[in-house]
Design a protein around this motif. Structure first.
Motif, mmCIF file in Angstrom:
data_model
loop_
_atom_site.group_PDB
_atom_site.id
_atom_site.type_symbol
_atom_site.label_atom_id
_atom_site.label_comp_id
_atom_site.label_asym_id
_atom_site.label_seq_id
_atom_site.Cartn_x
_atom_site.Cartn_y
_atom_site.Cartn_z
ATOM 1 N N UNK A 78 6.352 0.781 14.091
ATOM 2 C CA UNK A 78 5.501 0.681 12.911
ATOM 3 C C UNK A 78 5.838 -0.566 12.101
ATOM 4 N N UNK A 79 4.841 -1.054 11.386
ATOM 5 C CA UNK A 79 5.053 -2.096 10.386
ATOM 6 C C UNK A 79 4.484 -1.567 9.072
ATOM 7 N N UNK A 80 5.372 -1.146 8.183
ATOM 8 C CA UNK A 80 4.961 -0.675 6.861
ATOM 9 C C UNK A 80 4.830 -1.883 5.946
ATOM 10 N N UNK A 81 3.664 -2.046 5.392
ATOM 11 C CA UNK A 81 3.364 -3.212 4.544
ATOM 12 C C UNK A 81 3.135 -2.718 3.122
ATOM 13 N N UNK A 82 4.018 -3.079 2.219
ATOM 14 C CA UNK A 82 3.900 -2.699 0.805
ATOM 15 C C UNK A 82 3.673 -3.940 -0.049
ATOM 16 N N UNK A 83 3.116 -3.732 -1.223
ATOM 17 C CA UNK A 83 2.863 -4.833 -2.163
ATOM 18 C C UNK A 83 2.149 -5.983 -1.459
ATOM 19 N N UNK A 84 1.107 -5.649 -0.724
ATOM 20 C CA UNK A 84 0.428 -6.671 0.067
ATOM 21 C C UNK A 84 -0.252 -7.691 -0.839
ATOM 22 N N UNK A 85 -0.406 -8.891 -0.276
ATOM 23 C CA UNK A 85 -0.996 -10.009 -1.010
ATOM 24 C C UNK A 85 -2.186 -10.547 -0.210
#
Length: 112
Positions: A78-85
């Protein structure tokens, strides 16, 4: 062996999204997997990777925001992406490290 990336879509800036890289034909337990992305008009770049010993690597622009992990039961990375821009907007795909084994990409679009 095949890889299939999924989980992309449209997300607002500051939000979160989780990408999946499912492997078939081999157990993902002892494989090094990398996530790459290609933004429009730019070269493909390595975003994150996980080694056979589960050591993660991140490029500077995503460190602290993205997390790569392995689920052996699901045979998935998995690639958890937070605070995406908005600059995270790209086609993301996963690679079996050191090979040409790469699944179809998944589009991630971050709106501002």
């Amino acid at each position: 062996v095949q890889l299939q990336a999924s989980g992309g879509g449209l997300v607002q800036a500051g939000g979160s999204m989780r990408l999946s890289c499912a492997m078939s034909g081999r157990t993902i337990r002892a494989e090094a997997i990398a996530w790459f992305r290609q933004r429009s008009g730019k070269a493909r770049e390595l975003v994150a990777s996980i080694s056979t010993g589960d050591n993660p690597y991140y490029i500077g622009s995503v460190e602290g925001r993205f997390t790569i992990s392995r689920d052996i039961a699901e045979n998935t990375v998995y690639l958890q992406m937070n605070h995406v821009k908005p600059e995270d907007t790209a086609v993301y795909h996963c690679n079996l490290w050191g090979t040409d084994v790469r699944g179809p990409g998944t589009q991630v679009t971050v709106s501002s």
